[in-house]
Design a protein around this motif. Structure first.
Motif, mmCIF file in Angstrom:
data_model
loop_
_atom_site.group_PDB
_atom_site.id
_atom_site.type_symbol
_atom_site.label_atom_id
_atom_site.label_comp_id
_atom_site.label_asym_id
_atom_site.label_seq_id
_atom_site.Cartn_x
_atom_site.Cartn_y
_atom_site.Cartn_z
ATOM 1 N N GLU A 1 -7.579 1.329 5.609
ATOM 2 C CA GLU A 1 -8.862 0.750 5.249
ATOM 3 C C GLU A 1 -9.927 1.829 5.305
ATOM 4 O OE1 GLU A 1 -8.019 -3.843 6.727
ATOM 5 O OE2 GLU A 1 -9.810 -2.794 7.445
ATOM 6 N N LEU A 2 -10.488 2.139 4.149
ATOM 7 C CA LEU A 2 -11.593 3.086 4.094
ATOM 8 C C LEU A 2 -12.884 2.315 4.284
ATOM 9 C CD1 LEU A 2 -9.366 4.926 3.152
ATOM 10 C CD2 LEU A 2 -10.847 5.793 1.348
ATOM 11 N N ILE B 1 0.377 2.314 1.645
ATOM 12 C CA ILE B 1 1.452 3.291 1.515
ATOM 13 C C ILE B 1 2.656 2.678 2.201
ATOM 14 C CG2 ILE B 1 2.283 5.579 2.140
ATOM 15 C CD1 ILE B 1 -0.554 6.590 2.005
ATOM 16 N N GLY B 2 3.679 2.322 1.447
ATOM 17 C CA GLY B 2 4.807 1.592 2.025
ATOM 18 C C GLY B 2 4.280 0.313 2.644
ATOM 19 N N LEU C 1 -1.831 11.315 -2.476
ATOM 20 C CA LEU C 1 -0.818 10.708 -1.601
ATOM 21 C C LEU C 1 0.022 9.657 -2.320
ATOM 22 C CD1 LEU C 1 -2.751 10.166 1.766
ATOM 23 C CD2 LEU C 1 -1.180 12.010 1.162
ATOM 24 N N GLY C 2 -0.472 9.125 -3.423
ATOM 25 C CA GLY C 2 0.264 8.080 -4.118
ATOM 26 C C GLY C 2 0.100 6.715 -3.492
ATOM 27 N N ALA C 3 -0.974 6.516 -2.761
ATOM 28 C CA ALA C 3 -1.241 5.193 -2.182
ATOM 29 C C ALA C 3 -1.633 4.225 -3.295
ATOM 30 C CB ALA C 3 -2.362 5.290 -1.144
ATOM 31 N N VAL C 4 -1.358 2.947 -3.050
ATOM 32 C CA VAL C 4 -1.732 1.910 -4.014
ATOM 33 C C VAL C 4 -3.093 1.353 -3.615
ATOM 34 C CG1 VAL C 4 -1.107 -0.327 -4.998
ATOM 35 C CG2 VAL C 4 0.687 1.315 -4.370
ATOM 36 N N PHE D 1 -8.076 11.178 -3.391
ATOM 37 C CA PHE D 1 -7.125 11.768 -2.453
ATOM 38 C C PHE D 1 -6.001 10.786 -2.140
ATOM 39 C CE2 PHE D 1 -5.675 12.173 1.972
ATOM 40 C CZ PHE D 1 -5.005 13.387 1.860
ATOM 41 N N TYR D 2 -6.376 9.547 -1.835
ATOM 42 C CA TYR D 2 -5.354 8.572 -1.438
ATOM 43 C C TYR D 2 -4.478 8.147 -2.617
ATOM 44 C CZ TYR D 2 -7.543 8.689 3.028
ATOM 45 O OH TYR D 2 -8.008 9.150 4.234
#
Ligand code: ZN
Length: 136
Positions: free
Chosen positions: A56-57, A50-51, A28-31, A23-24
């Protein structure tokens, strides 16, 4: 006043970092920036950016972890907000003097060699709030 500097990260409780990673990253395109185990809190922490915002998962590694208790009671989801502070020892002393309830009377080790401490949700409008002093 302790003068929080910025949001350090957003903590999200998950049963499995791997199962939420898609998902992230893909939606969402998170790194994804890796995983670190924090034995003190009995969690594995998956770092995403993200930006300029870090997520933190938090995946419990043991049923006695407070994060495991959280998931048990409330399910997966938003867990806490962490603010960057300077001199966390002075911050905790200042909060004590102002009658703010603390979960951690003393700083403990967080991920990325930070020092962290949690404020009690009774003193923070039910938002679990972490203070986070980055390593210098
Ligand atoms: Zn945190």
């Amino acid at each position: 006043m302790i003068q929080a500097q910025s949001i350090n990260h957003i903590g999200i409780a998950v049963r499995s970092i791997e199962s939420q990673r898609g998902f992230y990253e893909k939606i969402l395109g998170a790194v994804f920036e890796g995983v670190e185990e924090v034995p003190d809190q009995k969690v594995r922490v998956g770092f995403f950016r993200i930006g300029s915002v870090r997520l933190e998962l938090l995946e419990p590694t043991d049923p006695s972890s407070t994060v495991a208790g959280f998931i048990e009671k409330r399910g997966e989801g938003l867990h806490h907000l962490a603010y960057t502070v300077e001199d966390i020892d002075r911050c905790l002393e200042s909060l004590r003097q102002q009658g703010v309830r603390l979960i951690d009377e003393k700083p403990r080790p967080g991920a990325h060699r930070t020092r962290i401490a949690f404020i009690h949700p009774k003193s923070s409008g039910s938002v679990l709030t972490e203070l986070c002093e980055p390593q210098h």
